[in-house]
Enzyme design. Sequence first.
Site, PDB file in Angstrom:
ATOM      1  CG  ASN A  48      -0.323  -0.009   2.516  1.00  8.56           C
ATOM      2  OD1 ASN A  48       0.807  -0.445   2.649  1.00  8.56           O
ATOM      3  ND2 ASN A  48      -1.019   0.473   3.523  1.00  8.56           N
TER       4      ASN A  48
ATOM      5  CD  GLU B  76       5.361  -0.648  13.325  1.00  3.83           C
ATOM      6  OE1 GLU B  76       4.192  -0.699  13.751  1.00  3.83           O
ATOM      7  OE2 GLU B  76       6.312  -0.306  14.045  1.00  3.83           O
TER       8      GLU B  76
ATOM      9  CB  CYS C  47      -1.610  -0.218   8.912  1.00  2.00           C
ATOM     10  SG  CYS C  47      -0.493   1.180   8.990  1.00  2.00           S
TER      11      CYS C  47
HETATM   12  P1  NAP Z   1       0.920  -9.107   3.328  1.00  2.00           P
HETATM   13  O1  NAP Z   1       0.099  -9.938   2.456  1.00  2.00           O
HETATM   14  O2  NAP Z   1       1.172  -9.558   4.712  1.00  2.00           O
HETATM   15  O3  NAP Z   1       2.318  -8.906   2.557  1.00  2.00           O
HETATM   16  C1  NAP Z   1       3.334  -8.103   3.100  1.00  2.00           C
HETATM   17  C2  NAP Z   1       4.665  -8.556   2.542  1.00  2.00           C
HETATM   18  O4  NAP Z   1       4.977  -9.855   3.034  1.00  2.00           O
HETATM   19  C3  NAP Z   1       4.709  -8.657   1.026  1.00  2.00           C
HETATM   20  O5  NAP Z   1       5.976  -8.248   0.583  1.00  2.00           O
HETATM   21  C4  NAP Z   1       4.518 -10.138   0.788  1.00  2.00           C
HETATM   22  O6  NAP Z   1       5.013 -10.584  -0.458  1.00  2.00           O
HETATM   23  C5  NAP Z   1       5.336 -10.690   1.926  1.00  2.00           C
HETATM   24  N1  NAP Z   1       5.057 -12.077   2.281  1.00  2.00           N
HETATM   25  C6  NAP Z   1       3.946 -12.801   2.045  1.00  2.00           C
HETATM   26  N2  NAP Z   1       4.096 -14.058   2.556  1.00  2.00           N
HETATM   27  C7  NAP Z   1       5.334 -14.102   3.116  1.00  2.00           C
HETATM   28  C8  NAP Z   1       6.067 -15.113   3.799  1.00  2.00           C
HETATM   29  N3  NAP Z   1       5.569 -16.335   4.021  1.00  2.00           N
HETATM   30  N4  NAP Z   1       7.310 -14.816   4.227  1.00  2.00           N
HETATM   31  C9  NAP Z   1       7.834 -13.599   4.041  1.00  2.00           C
HETATM   32  N5  NAP Z   1       7.182 -12.605   3.386  1.00  2.00           N
HETATM   33  C10 NAP Z   1       5.940 -12.848   2.942  1.00  2.00           C
HETATM   34  O7  NAP Z   1       0.329  -7.618   3.455  1.00  2.00           O
HETATM   35  P2  NAP Z   1      -0.202  -6.647   2.323  1.00  2.00           P
HETATM   36  O8  NAP Z   1      -1.449  -7.219   1.749  1.00  2.00           O
HETATM   37  O9  NAP Z   1       0.902  -6.288   1.400  1.00  2.00           O
HETATM   38  O10 NAP Z   1      -0.558  -5.360   3.197  1.00  2.00           O
HETATM   39  C11 NAP Z   1      -1.747  -5.253   3.898  1.00  2.00           C
HETATM   40  C12 NAP Z   1      -1.570  -5.597   5.355  1.00  2.00           C
HETATM   41  O11 NAP Z   1      -0.425  -4.947   5.865  1.00  2.00           O
HETATM   42  C13 NAP Z   1      -2.714  -5.138   6.229  1.00  2.00           C
HETATM   43  O12 NAP Z   1      -2.993  -6.116   7.196  1.00  2.00           O
HETATM   44  C14 NAP Z   1      -2.164  -3.892   6.908  1.00  2.00           C
HETATM   45  O13 NAP Z   1      -2.756  -3.570   8.122  1.00  2.00           O
HETATM   46  C15 NAP Z   1      -0.746  -4.226   7.041  1.00  2.00           C
HETATM   47  N6  NAP Z   1       0.055  -2.999   7.083  1.00  2.00           N
HETATM   48  C16 NAP Z   1       0.507  -2.588   8.294  1.00  2.00           C
HETATM   49  C17 NAP Z   1       1.232  -1.416   8.387  1.00  2.00           C
HETATM   50  C18 NAP Z   1       1.742  -0.910   9.721  1.00  2.00           C
HETATM   51  O14 NAP Z   1       2.612  -0.056   9.710  1.00  2.00           O
HETATM   52  N7  NAP Z   1       1.232  -1.387  10.843  1.00  2.00           N
HETATM   53  C19 NAP Z   1       1.509  -0.680   7.244  1.00  2.00           C
HETATM   54  C20 NAP Z   1       1.021  -1.134   6.026  1.00  2.00           C
HETATM   55  C21 NAP Z   1       0.299  -2.313   5.950  1.00  2.00           C
HETATM   56  P3  NAP Z   1       4.002 -10.899  -1.677  1.00  2.00           P
HETATM   57  O15 NAP Z   1       3.403  -9.595  -2.060  1.00  2.00           O
HETATM   58  O16 NAP Z   1       4.900 -11.486  -2.704  1.00  2.00           O
HETATM   59  O17 NAP Z   1       2.986 -11.864  -1.164  1.00  2.00           O
HETATM   60  O1  G3H Z   2      -0.635   1.481   6.011  1.00  2.00           O
HETATM   61  C1  G3H Z   2       0.052   1.786   6.964  1.00  2.00           C
HETATM   62  C2  G3H Z   2       0.815   3.027   6.986  1.00  2.00           C
HETATM   63  O2  G3H Z   2       1.850   2.931   7.932  1.00  2.00           O
HETATM   64  C3  G3H Z   2      -0.106   4.171   7.279  1.00  2.00           C
HETATM   65  O3  G3H Z   2       0.524   5.374   7.100  1.00  2.00           O
HETATM   66  O4  G3H Z   2      -1.082   6.798   8.396  1.00  2.00           O
HETATM   67  O5  G3H Z   2       0.582   7.809   6.857  1.00  2.00           O
HETATM   68  O6  G3H Z   2      -1.356   6.524   5.943  1.00  2.00           O
HETATM   69  P1  G3H Z   2      -0.393   6.679   7.081  1.00  2.00           P
END
Ligand code: NAP
Ligand code: G3H
Length: 477
Positions: free
Chosen positions: A154, A250, A284
């Site tokens: 994202n 995160e 997030c």
């Molecule tokens: P995701 O599906 O968990 O993927 C995140 C990263 O992990 C991608 O690079 C993905 O690669 C990789 N990945 C997937 N399976 C893996 C494994 N088994 N081992 C190591 N890496 C692996 O998350 P997303 O859909 O990209 O993002 C959405 C989620 O992220 C939401 O739950 C959101 O809340 C969270 N998020 C949290 C924050 C925060 O700061 N707290 C910020 C942004 C997003 P691939 O794309 O190749 O699968």
């Molecule tokens: O998606 C997770 C990001 O850490 C959120 O950043 O609050 O600046 O949109 P933001």
Amino acid sequence: MGNNKYKNKLSISKEAQQYIQITSPLDDSVIGEVPALSQKEVDRAVQLAKVTFRIWKDVPLNERAEILYKAANILLEHMDTLTNLLMREVGKDRKSANSEISRTADFIRFTADTAKSIHGESIQGDTFSGFNKEKFAVVTREPVGVILAISPFNYPINLATSKIAPALIGGNTVIFKPATTGSLCGIELGKIFKDAGLPEGVLNIITGRGSEIGDYVVTHPDINFINFTGSTEVGVKISEKAHMVPLLMELGGKDAAIVLKDADLVFAAKNIIAGAFSYSGQRCTAVKRILVVNEVADLLISHLKEEISKLQVGNPLEKQVDIVPLINTKAADYVWNLIEDAKAKGAQLIYGGKREGNLVYPTLFDYVTTDMRVAWEEPFGPVLPILRVNNVDEAVNLANQSEYGLQSSVFTENLSDAFHVANRLEVGTVQVNNKTERGPDHFPFLGVKKSGIGTQGIRYSIEAMTRVKATVINLKH
Ligand code: NAP
Ligand code: G3H
């Protein structure tokens, strides 16, 4: 960098046998391809990072900083092409894409400035009972080695940089695994650091599906630190597999906006709608539930309705919009199922509830109850539940019952009440009279419970990816 088709081949992957096509969430068109690296190629990248670490860690800090300043400038020079790529690859609207890039340039510069202001210290022995001045410690900071940076889809430029820049300035080398949807942006980011003068082997991009190369790289014995942003589901899997490797994570969230009876309701409604729905809620820190006291619930909802009706929906390539198609069909189906579940269990649909392909319209539900999935699950999409509560204590209890603990907002005109609520919330950050959000980027950013491990934010990230070293001087006389 071209405008239309992005074909990228990494230097480390000339032998890659397989490529992954990257399609745009806006129209499913193929916009480029990236190598699906084999384990052997991943291993080669890690070995290169390991060898290069021995050189990079000794490059003077001011020289590392110069490279970062240059990278920030080059990034801004590529504003237009990167904006177009962000829009096409992850479906971001133009305004958000522009702001992601300028924010990232600011982040890089601030990282270089901050590292220069992190000084070691000396500690005299006689400050502890039984010791004297003849013993003192010189405390410095050392890089930890090879950092594995895994980023989500994202914020493919900004959240990648928020790991890479602090790691590099600290003297570490990096293995960067971008989200597959987002890896075209990740590769362009890598080129920018290279053009800024980063020596070969310091930043190494590995592309390929996380489900295929993830386990191999997170358990690789030459990875010294894992910095991951993504879903709780994947974060938990990584934490179960990584052995004796420090983790900075995160993860997901279910941020609550708590509205008290003395809140400025017009202001709260504007903030909540902006916080919940920008980039279709694919953040997030999006506001993911409203907990409002009964006395003001009806009035708040009338203001929320007014604000939600102003949101622009559609294709960001055609006009400036708030609500864009979700990243893929799986994500849209997930959100849609939450909507269907809420409807079936008797939630009152206030607005939206419509879908065209992967475009889910902004949706607001009232009278959401705790048996509904949308009360607890992270939609990562444009649906916002309202849970009415009798009083502040009930709001705090409900907020804390979540498995997540990223952020919360509290809207009130009374600072004592704000502190009273903030002190009891189990989250990393409480926003008083604002939507939940990560920035400014030098503030600490962290999640508790299933929302994360450790603290990010520029200084905190540099400190997390460096370690303290004490050299103790014992004077002889
Ligand atoms: P995701 O599906 O968990 O993927 C995140 C990263 O992990 C991608 O690079 C993905 O690669 C990789 N990945 C997937 N399976 C893996 C494994 N088994 N081992 C190591 N890496 C692996 O998350 P997303 O859909 O990209 O993002 C959405 C989620 O992220 C939401 O739950 C959101 O809340 C969270 N998020 C949290 C924050 C925060 O700061 N707290 C910020 C942004 C997003 P691939 O794309 O190749 O699968
Ligand atoms: O998606 C997770 C990001 O850490 C959120 O950043 O609050 O600046 O949109 P933001």
